[in-house]
Design an enzyme around this catalytic site. Structure first.
Site, short mmCIF file in Angstrom:
data_model
loop_
_atom_site.label_atom_id
_atom_site.label_comp_id
_atom_site.label_asym_id
_atom_site.label_seq_id
_atom_site.Cartn_x
_atom_site.Cartn_y
_atom_site.Cartn_z
N GLU A 24 0.82 -1.21 0.00
CA GLU A 24 0.00 0.00 0.00
C GLU A 24 0.86 1.26 0.00
O GLU A 24 0.50 2.27 -0.63
CB GLU A 24 -0.96 -0.03 1.19
CG GLU A 24 -2.04 -1.09 1.02
CD GLU A 24 -2.92 -1.26 2.24
OE1 GLU A 24 -4.14 -1.08 2.13
OE2 GLU A 24 -2.38 -1.57 3.33
N GLU A 80 -4.43 -9.51 3.06
CA GLU A 80 -5.35 -9.25 4.18
C GLU A 80 -6.56 -10.18 4.20
O GLU A 80 -7.05 -10.57 5.27
CB GLU A 80 -5.81 -7.79 4.14
CG GLU A 80 -4.77 -6.79 4.62
CD GLU A 80 -3.77 -6.37 3.56
OE1 GLU A 80 -2.98 -5.46 3.81
OE2 GLU A 80 -3.79 -6.98 2.45
#
Length: 266
Positions: free
Chosen positions: A118, A138
């Site tokens: 990210e 995730e």
């Protein structure tokens, strides 16, 4: 600066190194707090024209959130985080620091997973070694890519490709990331620093106010209709057009010399 982050400035370039190689540069709350102070300084120091973000060691850029710390927080009853860093340590983090005007280059080697990926997605330029691996795992941990991965990946990849990676947690090698346009260059590990230096040299040669104006206008206008993009007011463009650099660049061209940038504006 403590051992969590190394921060150096040289020749108009700031180097920011996440420095927890023993845990693949996993980011804990203390690292986020230190990084927030660094990003504040980057924006405030007009001598800095570009930033290189990387991870220490040879195995990882960053594997994202420190899950051992998260487990301790869970056991203590600390509420789980969601999208963005509001209310979390180090807010605003790079991933939701939308007005940072300096260009940030990610120097990636090894793993860039979860929050590490990210961070990469939030950077303006990405240079990766051939052994780099990207991914958002995730979904396999009962989490979501809350530092912008859910939002940035579908904006930077075709929708079906992005959803494939988001919904499965599959990993992407450097060649695939380059093919999809997530990476500017992929080079052998021993050429990584040379390649990064070439890019930062190009960045610092540009007029600093022009770079800030271009970055702001390009990113703020992404979701605007084209006609509206032309008529929107951009803070750094207003400063650039009133600057001595706007005059100096043209004068240097006509005098056949290198420009001397000051970054001063009226």
């Amino acid at each position: 600066m403590s051992e969590r982050v190394r921060y150096e400035k040289k020749d108009h370039v700031a180097s920011v190194t996440m420095n927890r190689p023993e845990v693949l540069n996993a980011m804990d709350r203390r690292m986020h707090e230190e990084l927030a102070g660094i990003w504040d300084d980057v924006e405030a120091d007009d001598k800095i024209r570009a930033v290189v973000l990387t991870g220490a060691g040879t195995r990882a850029f960053s594997v994202g959130q420190d899950l051992k710390e998260r487990a301790v927080l869970n056991d203590a009853g600390v509420e789980a985080s969601t999208f963005g860093s509001r209310g979390q340590a180090g807010h605003p983090r790079l991933t939701d620091r939308f007005t940072l005007s300096k260009p940030v280059l990610a120097r990636v080697h090894g793993y860039a997973l979860g929050g590490g990926f990210e961070l990469v997605l939030a950077c303006d330029i990405v240079i990766a070694s051939e052994d780099s691996v990207f991914g958002l795992p995730e979904v396999r941990l009962g989490l979501v890519p809350g530092a912008g991965g859910v939002f940035r990946l579908p904006r930077q990849l075709p929708q079906k490709v992005a959803m494939g990676y988001l919904l499965t947690g599959r990993r992407m090698d450097a060649a695939t990331a380059f093919r999809h346009g997530l990476v500017n260059e992929v080079v052998p590990p021993d050429e990584l620093d040379r390649c990064v230096a070439g890019w930062t040299d190009s960045l610092v040669r540009g007029a600093p106010l022009s770079i800030r104006a271009i970055k702001e206008a390009a990113l703020r206008s992404l979701d605007l209709p084209l006609e509206e993009a032309f008529t929107t007011s951009y803070q750094w463009e207003e400063r650039r057009r009133r600057s001595t650099d706007a005059i100096e660049g043209v004068r240097a061209f006509t005098e056949n010399r290198d420009p001397v940038w000051t970054g001063h504006y009226r």
